[in-house]
Design an enzyme around this catalytic site. Structure first.
Site, PDB file in Angstrom:
ATOM      1  N   GLU A 180       0.840  -1.201  -0.118  1.00 40.75           N
ATOM      2  CA  GLU A 180       0.040   0.146  -0.019  1.00 40.75           C
ATOM      3  C   GLU A 180       0.744   1.342  -0.079  1.00 40.75           C
ATOM      4  OE1 GLU A 180      -3.332  -0.201   0.071  1.00 40.75           O
ATOM      5  OE2 GLU A 180      -3.553  -2.485   0.422  1.00 40.75           O
ATOM      6  N   GLU A 193      10.521 -58.352  21.562  1.00 40.88           N
ATOM      7  CA  GLU A 193      10.434 -57.480  22.557  1.00 40.88           C
ATOM      8  C   GLU A 193      12.039 -57.230  22.817  1.00 40.88           C
ATOM      9  OE1 GLU A 193       7.985 -55.918  24.004  1.00 40.88           O
ATOM     10  OE2 GLU A 193       6.238 -57.356  23.095  1.00 40.88           O
TER      11      GLU A 193
END
Length: 1373
Positions: A359, A769
């Site tokens: 602007e 695991e």
């Protein structure tokens, strides 16, 4: 005052505006505080107490006379503007061109300024300039500045002309800064985007009322150009482009260039505004709508504002908004106020260009006397802003083999979810603020490459070049395939002396997703000869589910080579498996070719490593967690190891995207062995994981001995695990003998992954695991690698134990797909893969193994399995009697058409096999012409011109016909591509591609245009494409609903505007209507005129799904499996994020069932197998997505061209060799096709056995079976015998009986005739005698009148054989 865009409350864009007198009562109500918060106040300049420097002069103070004011004393209207721009277009420095024209016919002039321009120069006539800006200059990033978008905001229009003068004058005078700028930058200036509005605006009007349509803000149709672009958060449809030709011109301008930086110059305030301009909420103001490049945009905005004397203060004190301030003179657009349909967001979302809105002045149209000051205010800012195009990184993306630039390669920056693409020649520019970055380049058909730790500094861009290696370097060369598949020859590893000890990993730290992604890309880039990085899909939070393949021939399944996988991080907070797999990748890559064990493993095994199945959960997990559950589940809070279908219990939870991706993965690859890596204990757990009761108890699988052996092979290499009591501090009562356990005996798990592997695939999986602590601290990671590295390798080696081999067809030596291999006394068969190869894990022992397949006689062998390696056992199966010649000697059988093919036919058959092989289509695409430049959608006019252009340029292989007209009289085009267009050859298969039945979904149209161009470009250049065109009639109907397409809007993802035709009819529900639309009527005639028809593919947009029906499932699956993500069955569309379609294939009625569809009409009435493909979640995605969509669908479309040559094709003839046309071929007692002229027929069928009945009038019906291969057509010849049956009985019997019957009838007739003849003669003789003796007997008759005449006659004249009937006749005489 409202500038870049407050949404006007009155007189909105596009709405008709009433005359000013009608608005006056409303305007009196406008200026309330509430409304003024949403619309900048209008025309308050007269109330300013202290005039600001930019305030307009009083009306009583006339400005300087134009002739004395110099260049700043006036505004340039159309003629003078053109002259000024033409004057700046100096030879070798400038070029004036036009983007198009406004609604009122004014030119949209643009001026290009850069050193070294050729051709056009000074002295151009503005009215005569064309649209060509001239050729691109490599090494110069493109910048554009756009002014006067709102016609009444005029400062920008003049400032850009002054800038052009400044740049040219500075360059010619030798100003070092400006010389450097124009030598290195390609600058484009567009002073006026809205020249019509400018001509309507009035000088001195600082802030016209928002409802004043005559003020010049809008274009001539009343549209606000900065509300007319497609919007990512759009709530409505932008104006049609015909209403805003200025917007259309800019969109085309953006698409046809590769702008890097842009400024959109406005008026009405003094601030630099940056994206996004709106938000999904569309709140009037106050919402900061952040882009992924927010820091870059703030940097660019500050670079402008900091050089502007007013803007940098952040306090413009505009009279209409005196209290409005902006920190540092910049603002986020949406935070200031919401603008939907703005240009700056369009640039960022749909191109590589970063644009901000500037602007320039409080007054929109100040008096000309202020122009000099406005120029001085903005001069330095403009030049500084242009210079910022050189910040960040720049470079080229090239093919490492040919060094040619790669267009449309994707450049991604880690941590910034906004990619750009390379331009023609492979050049790219990526704006970045100073910092350190990891940047990747990705291109279809090439291995991705990542460059890490790139330092970006202030000033010039850092240069980064990418040399991408093709995924496959082998050209498409037809080769003769050996009859018996064998293991592919080994690829020699680099001849490097073996190291005494293998190189151990060095990267021991926790890898969050960005780190893991960079790690994987780095190793894929550094070791392209043995790695391939791919993704199974995305997690709930859209993270890629990456898999790294490691093999001596990555990307290819080598017949006879087993496939192995590890999966880590299924529970997000169990992280050791994730890190171990990254360590394993590093270990295998660094030791291949130097360590014998690793080299042998990689040479003989195709290894797939998935570090994280739950990346979302990982990001939520916490380091140091030992027994917690934070991050265990996925983002939908479901446990993925309870989410698989279970044999004993129904799983009620919805199947998650991660689960679906893994199941699709397991159905795609022939995995033999797998392990699922977990944490929280230290044990190897094997199937089953549950039983019918769901309570802890030993649940034995049929392969319990194999699973125990596999589990022990791992635990023995991990001494702590083998002890069995490692977690006694946490679980004192827990002990596992030798570190292994049956899953259900430990605790029951329903919905587990390992059981699903075993029960639904050939893969044996265990769960490992890895440690008592789920998320150990980083310092402990080296210990975990040391404990598990030997076990990880040893477990992988188990894939080579048991039995392996091939199941082959005794007739042709080809492998048999899906043959069953069963072991006596073990109730768990496995199946063979594409080449007939199989693997069956077994412990040492002697077994009876049987191979069987549908249509073949089974074969059983006794096999002894030993400890060392797998024993190879091949099975050769003979087709069963049901597939051999019919037992009746009187019935001719369907026979294979062997030995009759000419060499070119054999060569083509070999090509089809090559293209059907794994990576065959990839090789075709790599050897074809470069990728097409899909950058925009084609309007109806553009489409028509494009098709005509193809016919003009390729007249020998194309023919364009008009099928008819739409409701609005647009042509419905049909393009044929063939070596003999418009000449049908009966033996040549035909395939139709149809798109655009819904006008709001034009992706299919663009894909078909791209396919047509691809085929034409490669004809006579690519041998494979040339042969496909020579042997196929390809018909492309790109747009069946051109009227709807013209009403649809880009980026409208869910809008139905344009879905129907001009009369509001949905064409895909109109095919059974007698009064269907003109488009439907024309297409129905096309379908009916082409019987019998070959396959058809109907392309549309919306989720990645292919409809199927009955045997069409094979065609649908083929398309989906050749698509990079469709086969995963996870469209992940925003409005249906949880939708799962197994395999990406679903029957139409099960998904979106409706009557009157084109597909059903084609199948039922046209006998044409048709599938419908949905290509995108968005109906009308941005044009920027077209290259990606083409890359995703190109292989699938080509696979259809290959598939049309498979199935069954043959010829029907009688015993004399005469072709039998119009014979009916019935397949599987359902599908019917008719033979064409010459007796030819062709039908597509899924691989396997199929029953065939052949029927023709006057011939005996034929019955048989045919076997269809997955990679070749089955050729048959049907020979008819004359039909010897009458009324279902043998002809000889019918003739004999008929002859005997006729003989009997003739004999009977003769006898009756003879008898009747004799009787007739006797009657005549009696009457004659009666007449002779009439007189003699007259008296006697009279005397005996009282007696019976019958008795009288009977006595003398009646024969004893006369009947009563005969007597009656006599008496009547």
């Amino acid at each position: 005052m409202w500038s870049r865009g407050r949404r006007p409350l009155l007189g909105q864009s596009g709405a008709p505006r009433p005359p000013l007198p009608l608005l006056l009562p409303l305007l009196l109500l406008l200026p309330t505080p509430a409304l003024l918060a949403h619309i900048k106040k209008a025309g308050a300049t007269a109330t300013a107490t202290v005039p600001a420097p930019w305030a307009p002069a009083a009306a009583s103070e006339p400005g300087p006379e134009p002739e004395r004011a110099g260049p700043f004393g006036r505004y340039y209207h159309e003629a003078e503007l053109g002259a000024e721009l033409a004057a700046a277009a100096r030879p070798g420095l400038g070029r004036l061109y036009s983007l198009g024209r406004s609604l009122e016919g004014r030119p949209l002039w643009a001026l290009r300024l850069t050193a070294g321009l050729e051709g056009q120069g000074q002295g151009q006539e503005p009215a005569a300039v064309g649209s060509d800006p001239g050729p691109r200059l490599p090494g110069r990033p493109q910048v554009k500045l756009v002014g006067n978008m709102h016609g009444d905001e005029t400062v920008s229009r003049q400032v850009l002309v002054y800038l052009a003068r400044e740049l040219v004058a500075g360059y010619e005078s030798g100003d070092p800064r400006l010389v450097r700028l124009l030598n290195s930058t390609d600058v484009h200036l567009l002073p006026s985007l809205n020249p019509d509005g400018f001509e309507h605006a009035r000088e001195g009007t600082c802030d016209p009322a928002p409802a004043d349509a005559s003020a010049g803000r809008y274009n001539s149709r009343g549209h606000d150009l900065n509300r007319s672009f497609p919007d990512q958060f759009g709530t409505g449809e932008p104006p049609a482009l015909d209403e805003v030709p200025e917007v259309r011109a800019v969109i085309e301008w953006i698409r046809s260039n590769n702008f890097v930086l842009s400024g959109n110059l406005h008026g009405g305030s003094v601030v630099a505004s940056y994206p996004f301009d709106d938000s999904p909420q569309h709140k009037t103001s106050g919402i900061y709508s952040r882009t992924d490049d927010d820091e870059v945009f703030k940097y660019l905005a500050r670079s402008y504002a900091s050089k502007h004397p007013i803007m940098r203060t952040g306090d413009p004190r505009c009279p209409s908004e005196e209290d409005e301030t902006f920190k540092d003179g910049i603002t986020n657009g949406a935070h200031w106020y919401d603008v939907e349909g703005g240009m700056q967001d369009y640039n960022y979302m749909w191109s590589n260009c970063f644009e901000i809105t500037l602007e320039l002045s409080c007054c929109k149209y100040p008096p000309a006397s202020q122009l000099r000051q406005e120029w001085e205010n903005n001069r330095e800012s403009l030049i500084t802003f242009i210079e910022k195009v050189h910040m960040g990184v720049k470079g080229f993306v090239k093919d490492s083999a040919s060094s040619s630039g790669l267009e449309n390669a994707t450049i991604s920056v880690a941590g910034i979810n906004h990619n750009i693409t390379s331009s023609k020649g492979g050049e790219f520019y990526r704006l970045l603020v100073p910092g350190t970055y990891n940047i990747s380049a990705v291109c279809v058909g090439y291995m991705p490459m990542t460059v890490s730790n790139i330092v970006v500094q202030e000033g010039s861009a850092t240069e980064v070049n990418f040399l991408l290696r093709p995924t496959v370097m082998v050209p498409v060369v037809p080769q003769t395939v050996a009859p018996v598949p064998t293991v592919a020859p080994e690829v020699d590893a680099p001849e490097t002396p073996a190291s005494p000890q293998p190189i151990q990993p060095q990267d021991f730290h926790h890898h969050h997703f960005p780190d893991m992604e960079i790690f994987l890309r780095r190793f894929a880039n550094e070791y392209p000869n043995i790695t391939r990085l791919y993704s199974l899909g995305k997690s709930v939070e859209s993270r890629e589910l990456y898999v790294m393949e490691i093999s001596d021939n990555p990307g290819v399944h080598e017949p006879g080579e087993p496939e192995f996988k590890y999966i880590g991080n299924m529970h997000g907070n169990e992280v050791v498996g994730r890190e171990l797999l990254l360590n394993l990748i590093e270990f295998l890559c660094k030791n291949f070719g130097t360590d014998p064990e690793v080299t042998e493993l990689v040479r003989t095994t195709r290894i797939h490593l998935m570090p994280s199945m739950n990346p979302d959960g990982y990001e939520k997990s916490l380091e140091g967690d030992s027994t917690g559950v934070i991050g265990r589940n996925n983002s939908n809070n479901f446990d993925l190891n309870r989410n698989f279908p279970d044999q004993f219990f129904q799983i009620l939870d919805p199947v998650q995207p991660e689960t679906t991706a893994v199941m699709s993965w397991l159905k795609t690859y022939p995995f033999v062995l797998s392990a699922n890596l977990h944490g929280g204990s230290l044990v190897v757990n094997y199937p089953y994981d549950d039983d019918e009761q769901g309570v802890p108890s030993y649940s034995r699988s049929p392969d319990d001995a194999v699973f125990q052996h596999l589990a022990l092979s791992y635990s023995k290499e991990n001494s702590e695990m083998y002890e069995g009591s490692s977690c006694k501090d946490m679980y004192p009562d827990e002990h596992f003998s030798h570190g292994i356990t049956n899953g259900a005996n430990w605790y029951s798990v329903s919905g587990g992954m390992q059981d699903w592997n075993y029960l639904n695939t050939n893969c044996f999986e265990v769960t490992i695991e890895l440690g008592c602590i789920k998320y150990p601290y980083e310092k402990d990671l080296p210990k975990y690698w040391e404990q598990n590295r030997r076990a990880l390798l040893q477990f992988m080696k188990q894939v080579h134990h048991g039995v392996r081999g091939f199941v082959l067809d005794a007739t042709d030596g080809q492998g048999i797909l899906n043959a069953t291999i069963s072991v006596a006394d073990i109730n768990h068969p496995v199946t063979s893969y594409k080449s007939g190869d199989y693997w069956r894990l077994l412990v040492p022992g002697t077994y009876r193994i049987t191979a069987s397949a549908r249509g073949y006689n089974p074969v059983t062998k006794n096999v002894t399995v030993k400890d060392e390696g797998a024993v190879q056992v091949n099975f050769t199966l003979v087709r069963s009697s049901s597939d051999s010649r019919n037992k009746s000697n009187k019935v001719k059988e369907i026979i294979a058409d062997e030995g009759t093919s000419d060499p070119t036919t054999k060569e083509f058959e070999t090509l089809i096999k090559d293209l059907s092989a794994e990576n065959g289509l990839e090789r075709l695409m790599l050897s074809s012409s470069p990728n097409l430049a899909l950058y925009r959608y084609h309007s109806y006019k553009d489409l028509s011109e494009f098709l005509r252009g193809l016919v003009m340029n390729y007249p020998h292989i194309t023919n364009l016909t008009n099928l008819g007209q739409s409701a609005e009289f647009r042509q419905i085009w049909s393009l044929e591509i063939s070596n003999k267009p418009n000449m049908s050859e009966p033996e040549e298969p035909k395939i139709r591609f149809v798109a655009g039945i819904h006008g709001n979904a034009p992706v299919g149209t663009e894909l078909l245009l791209a396919l047509a161009e691809f085929l034409c470009l490669n004809y006579k250049r690519n041998p494979a494409v040339t042969k496909l065109i020579d042997r196929t009639r390809i018909v492309i109907v790109p747009s069946l609903n051109p009227d709807g397409r013209e009403r649809a809007q880009e980026k409208a993802c869910t809008s139905t505007a344009g879905q129907t035709n001009a009369h509001g009819k949905d064409l895909d529900t109109d095919f059974t209507s007698k009064s269907g639309g003109s488009e439907v009527r024309q297409w129905k005639l096309e379908i009916q005129s082409d019987l019998p028809a070959d396959p058809s593919v109907n392309l549309r947009t919306f989720p990645f799904i292919v409809e199927n029906k009955e045997t069409l499932r094979h065609l649908a699956s083929l398309y989906a499996n050749n698509h990079p993500s469709m086969h995963m069955g996870q469209p992940s569309c925003p409005n249906k994020s949880d939708e799962n379609i197994p395999g990406g294939v679903i029957r139409g009625a099960e998904w979106h069932g409706h009557m009157g569809s084109m597909k059903d009409y084609s199948v039922v009435y046209g006998h044409c197998p048709e599938i419908t493909v949905y290509t995108s979640c968005c109906y009308f995605p941005s044009a920027g997505q077209l290259p990606t969509l083409w890359a995703e669908n190109k292989k699938s479309l080509l696979s259809m061209l290959v598939e049309v040559h498979k199935g069954v094709h043959g010829i029907v003839q009688d015993k004399s060799g005469k072709p039998v046309s119009k014979a009916v071929i019935v397949l599987n007692e359902g599908i019917k096709v008719h033979t064409k002229e010459g007796g030819y027929f062709h039908v597509l069928l899924a691989p396997g056995f199929h029953n065939i009945n052949a029927i023709a009038e006057g011939y005996q019906q034929q019955h048989s079976q045919v076997f269809v291969h997955h990679d070749a057509a089955s050729s048959v010849v049907i020979v008819f015998d004359t039909d010897n049956r009458i009324f279902g009985l043998p002809r000889e019997l019918v003739v004999t009986v008929a002859g005997a019957t006729m003989s009997a009838l003739v004999l009977t007739a003769c006898i009756i005739w003879c008898v009747c003849s004799i009787k007739s003669n006797r009657h005549k003789d009696g009457f004659h005698r009666l007449r002779q003796h009439h007189d003699d007997y007259e008296d006697e008759i009279r005397l005996m009148s009282t007696g019976s005449k019958k008795s009288l006659l009977s006595h003398e004249f009646q024969d004893e054989t006369d009947t009563e009937e005969e007597t009656l006749y006599s008496s009547k005489h």
